[in-house]
Design a protein around this motif. Structure first.
Motif, short mmCIF file in Angstrom:
data_model
loop_
_atom_site.label_atom_id
_atom_site.label_comp_id
_atom_site.label_asym_id
_atom_site.label_seq_id
_atom_site.Cartn_x
_atom_site.Cartn_y
_atom_site.Cartn_z
N ALA A 268 -58.95 30.43 -29.23
CA ALA A 268 -59.13 31.68 -29.62
C ALA A 268 -59.14 31.85 -31.06
O ALA A 268 -60.11 32.61 -31.83
N TRP A 269 -57.87 31.39 -31.69
CA TRP A 269 -58.14 31.66 -33.31
C TRP A 269 -59.27 30.71 -34.02
O TRP A 269 -59.66 31.30 -34.82
N GLN A 270 -59.49 29.72 -33.13
CA GLN A 270 -60.65 28.83 -34.00
C GLN A 270 -62.01 29.56 -33.71
O GLN A 270 -62.92 29.71 -34.60
N VAL A 271 -62.08 30.11 -32.80
CA VAL A 271 -63.48 31.11 -32.56
C VAL A 271 -63.57 32.27 -33.72
O VAL A 271 -64.51 32.48 -34.29
N LEU A 272 -62.27 32.82 -34.13
CA LEU A 272 -62.25 33.90 -35.07
C LEU A 272 -62.55 33.23 -36.29
O LEU A 272 -63.36 33.76 -36.92
N CYS A 273 -61.85 32.08 -36.53
CA CYS A 273 -62.12 31.36 -37.84
C CYS A 273 -63.52 30.93 -37.98
O CYS A 273 -64.15 30.96 -39.23
N ASP A 274 -64.12 30.63 -36.86
CA ASP A 274 -65.73 29.90 -37.20
C ASP A 274 -66.53 31.05 -37.64
O ASP A 274 -67.57 30.57 -37.69
N HIS A 275 -66.27 32.25 -37.06
CA HIS A 275 -67.56 33.32 -37.19
C HIS A 275 -67.95 33.57 -38.51
O HIS A 275 -66.94 33.58 -39.50
N PRO A 276 -69.03 33.35 -38.76
CA PRO A 276 -69.67 33.75 -40.19
C PRO A 276 -69.13 34.91 -40.98
O PRO A 276 -69.22 34.90 -42.26
N GLN A 277 -68.84 35.91 -40.10
CA GLN A 277 -68.54 37.25 -40.79
C GLN A 277 -67.06 37.38 -40.99
O GLN A 277 -66.66 38.65 -41.35
N VAL A 278 -66.27 36.46 -40.90
CA VAL A 278 -64.96 36.39 -40.87
C VAL A 278 -64.14 35.66 -41.92
O VAL A 278 -64.88 34.34 -42.18
N CYS A 279 -63.53 35.87 -42.89
CA CYS A 279 -62.73 35.26 -43.88
C CYS A 279 -61.90 34.24 -43.27
O CYS A 279 -60.61 34.98 -42.77
N GLU A 280 -62.08 32.91 -42.99
CA GLU A 280 -61.18 32.37 -42.06
C GLU A 280 -59.91 31.97 -42.67
O GLU A 280 -58.86 31.59 -41.90
N ASP A 281 -59.37 32.20 -44.21
CA ASP A 281 -58.00 31.86 -44.53
C ASP A 281 -57.46 33.51 -44.80
O ASP A 281 -56.42 33.38 -45.24
N PRO A 306 -51.54 32.11 -40.01
CA PRO A 306 -52.06 33.46 -40.34
C PRO A 306 -51.42 34.15 -41.30
O PRO A 306 -50.32 33.68 -41.94
N SER A 307 -52.13 35.05 -42.01
CA SER A 307 -51.76 35.77 -43.25
C SER A 307 -50.34 36.49 -43.07
O SER A 307 -49.67 36.81 -44.00
N CYS A 308 -50.34 37.24 -42.08
CA CYS A 308 -49.12 37.84 -41.62
C CYS A 308 -49.14 38.26 -40.12
O CYS A 308 -50.23 38.06 -39.38
N VAL A 309 -48.24 38.73 -39.33
CA VAL A 309 -47.94 39.16 -38.17
C VAL A 309 -47.30 40.65 -38.17
O VAL A 309 -46.46 40.68 -38.71
N VAL A 310 -47.99 41.52 -37.25
CA VAL A 310 -47.23 42.90 -36.83
C VAL A 310 -46.68 42.70 -35.54
O VAL A 310 -47.67 42.46 -34.57
N CYS A 311 -45.67 43.28 -35.29
CA CYS A 311 -44.90 43.18 -34.04
C CYS A 311 -44.64 44.61 -33.68
O CYS A 311 -43.91 45.16 -34.56
N ILE A 312 -45.05 45.13 -32.52
CA ILE A 312 -44.81 46.42 -32.08
C ILE A 312 -43.99 46.41 -30.70
O ILE A 312 -44.52 46.05 -29.77
N ASN A 313 -42.51 46.60 -30.75
CA ASN A 313 -41.78 46.49 -29.59
C ASN A 313 -41.98 45.45 -28.80
O ASN A 313 -42.36 45.94 -27.51
N GLY A 314 -41.59 44.22 -29.32
CA GLY A 314 -41.85 43.26 -28.14
C GLY A 314 -40.59 42.16 -28.46
O GLY A 314 -40.05 42.18 -29.29
N PRO A 315 -40.73 41.13 -27.60
CA PRO A 315 -39.54 40.13 -27.62
C PRO A 315 -39.96 38.82 -28.37
O PRO A 315 -41.44 38.48 -28.48
N PHE A 316 -39.12 38.01 -28.67
CA PHE A 316 -39.47 36.76 -29.13
C PHE A 316 -38.81 35.50 -28.18
O PHE A 316 -38.86 34.44 -28.60
N CYS A 317 -38.49 36.13 -26.86
CA CYS A 317 -38.04 35.24 -25.83
C CYS A 317 -38.18 35.95 -24.50
O CYS A 317 -38.53 37.11 -24.42
N ASN A 318 -37.92 34.96 -23.51
CA ASN A 318 -38.40 35.56 -22.26
C ASN A 318 -37.64 34.68 -21.17
O ASN A 318 -37.53 33.39 -21.36
#
Length: 472
Positions: A268-281, A306-318
């Motif tokens: 999925a990340w690669q699909v987004l990076c490869d799209h011609p209308q997206v700045c891959e970096d 990723p350039s940054c990550v936004v997290c809204i009310n979520g865990p980093f463990c399970n």
């Protein structure tokens, strides 16, 4: 004779106002019945104005009513029918000023769905109408169309409608009404279905030639594709792809299990990076609820940057080991579910750090980009505070505390969404056969304030890290 003169006067007054009879003819006619004193009683009809009447969902709408009875009680009411056919409404009580005006940007509500000066209170306090289906959560399914909201001003203070009799009374008391549209997409936003390399998603592109900085949008364990936040990001100039990873007909495996793994998210990340209308970096990730776990997994365990990550009310463990290279997972362990006296379920213990085996923690020390954590302190679904505390501790130990920004909101619940969306305290969890009710938490007014404050913070954080600038 006097009574006859008064009756004659009222009848002829109506004819005069409609210009059926002239003043001269009127005086001649009334002289047959004695003198009649005339006094002008005509006043402008009540008017309710919404500015603008067509707006984005996160845009302030000014509501102002004119030509109302002076210093009198009135009710402002909002009503809308969601895409599933259910009626939502809110009511709030006001007093007109000495000019017969109610201005929601200046005047306080004294009762009803909220109190205080809340210009957008009629929108964020919308709830299913009394007598309707319980456990509803308002989520836009078709982002190409708006929500249409009818706002009315009614004489006196009335309660929410719950019977046909109340409906009749409200019609009799309605002084003015206006219809307005609330959109997630501005004109020119392009919606593209993604079915590529097994990836299931929807990409939204802003108006213009591009290429654009982009966001990968990850929701929690909501079934299917949730598109409205991605559409709103595109309306603010960021390409955004929302990704399905659970409960979608085009994904492999049972519909109520996560049957994809690391390879799926990397694709999925690669699909987004490869799209011609997206700045891959220049690509960020945003996650809410379990989407936070996925977002942090992508940022720390896959060979992506990723350039940054936004997290809204979520865990980093399970408590379960959910992802691997082949996408294996285990069944959910209901022993960590808790219920209140009404039988409503809470999942807070499911991702409490003290309940999780060490091997099931995201290796947050590997993160290389800025993190923004949005926390609702009344979150009843996820132990967001405990997870944020542990993340902050581990990053401090790894000498990476500068990467961590934390914004915490007292009284806010789990589902912190774009501004002015109705607060959802509990709702039906359709992913389970028993249709359990989930506790999300959140005080109505404090949750609304958190949504209003957090959204511009998120946009500013993304702009700073994707374009190197702050929003105005």
């Amino acid at each position: 004779m006097i009574m006859w003169g008064l009756v004659c006067g009222r009848l002829l007054s109506g004819l005069f106002q409609k210009q059926i009879i002239s003043p001269r003819a009127l005086n001649k006619t009334c002289s047959l019945h004695g003198p009649v004193r005339w006094m002008a009683t005509c006043r402008p009809a009540p008017l309710l104005r919404a500015t603008p009447c067509r707006a984005l969902i996160d845009e302030l709408i000014t509501l102002k009513a004119y030509h109302l009875p002076r210093n009198s009680p009135v009710t402002m009411r909002a009503r809308m029918t969601c895409e599933d056919g259910h009626l939502w409404q809110s009511v709030s009580h006001y007093h007109t000023d000495e000019d017969g005006v109610v201005d929601l940007t200046k005047h306080p509500s004294v009762g009803g769905s909220y109190v205080g000066c809340e210009p957008m209170g009629l929108f964020w306090s919308l709830q299913p109408a009394p007598g309707g289906k319980q456990g509803l959560r308002l989520r836009k399914k078709h982002v190409e169309t708006p929500y249409t909201v009818d706002v009315s001003v009614l004489e006196g203070h009335i309660s929410p409608l719950n019977s046909s009799r109340d409906e009749q009374i409200s019609r009799e008391r309605e002084l003015a009404t206006v219809s307005l549209q609330r959109w997630y997409m501005v004109p020119g936003v392009r919606k593209i279905e993604i079915r590529q390399n097994r990836v299931v998603g929807t990409l939204f592109l802003p108006p213009g030639p591009g290429p654009f900085p982009a966001v990968l949008d990850l929701w929690g364990l909501a079934r299917g594709l949730v598109e409205y936040r991605a559409a709103l990001f595109a309306s603010h100039g960021l390409a955004c792809m929302t990704l399905a990873y659970f409960g979608h007909k085009d994904l492999p495996g049972p519909p109520k299990r996560i049957s994809v793994g690391d390879s799926y998210f990397k694709a999925a990340w690669q699909v987004l990076c490869d799209h011609p209308q997206v700045c891959e970096d220049r690509i960020a990730i945003i996650g809410i609820s379990f989407g936070v776990f996925v977002a942090l997994r992508i940022a720390t365990s896959l060979s992506v940057n990723p350039s940054c990550v936004v997290c809204i009310n979520g865990p980093f463990c399970n408590v379960n080991k959910l992802f691997g290279e082949d996408g294996e997972n285990t069944d959910e362990e209901q022993k960590h579910w808790n219920s209140n006296d009404q039988g409503y379920v809470s999942f807070k213990d499911f991702s409490l750090p003290c309940n999780v085996p060490p091997e099931n923690f995201i290796q947050i020390e590997k993160v290389r980009c800025p993190l923004l954590f949005i926390i609702g302190e009344d979150d009843l679904c996820c132990p967001s505070i405990e997870n944020a505390d542990e993340i902050e501790r581990r990053l401090r130990t790894a000498d990476k505390s500068q990467l961590f920004t934390r914004v915490s909101y007292p009284g806010a619940g789990h589902l912190i969404e774009p501004p002015y969306a109705p607060t959802c305290h509990t709702s039906v969890w359709a992913s389970q056969p028993t249709q359990s009710m989930i506790q999300w938490g959140g005080n109505l007014k404090q949750h609304a304030a958190a949504q209003k404050d957090s959204w511009p913070r998120i946009l500013t954080f993304l702009e700073r890290n994707l374009r190197g600038e702050d929003t105005a």
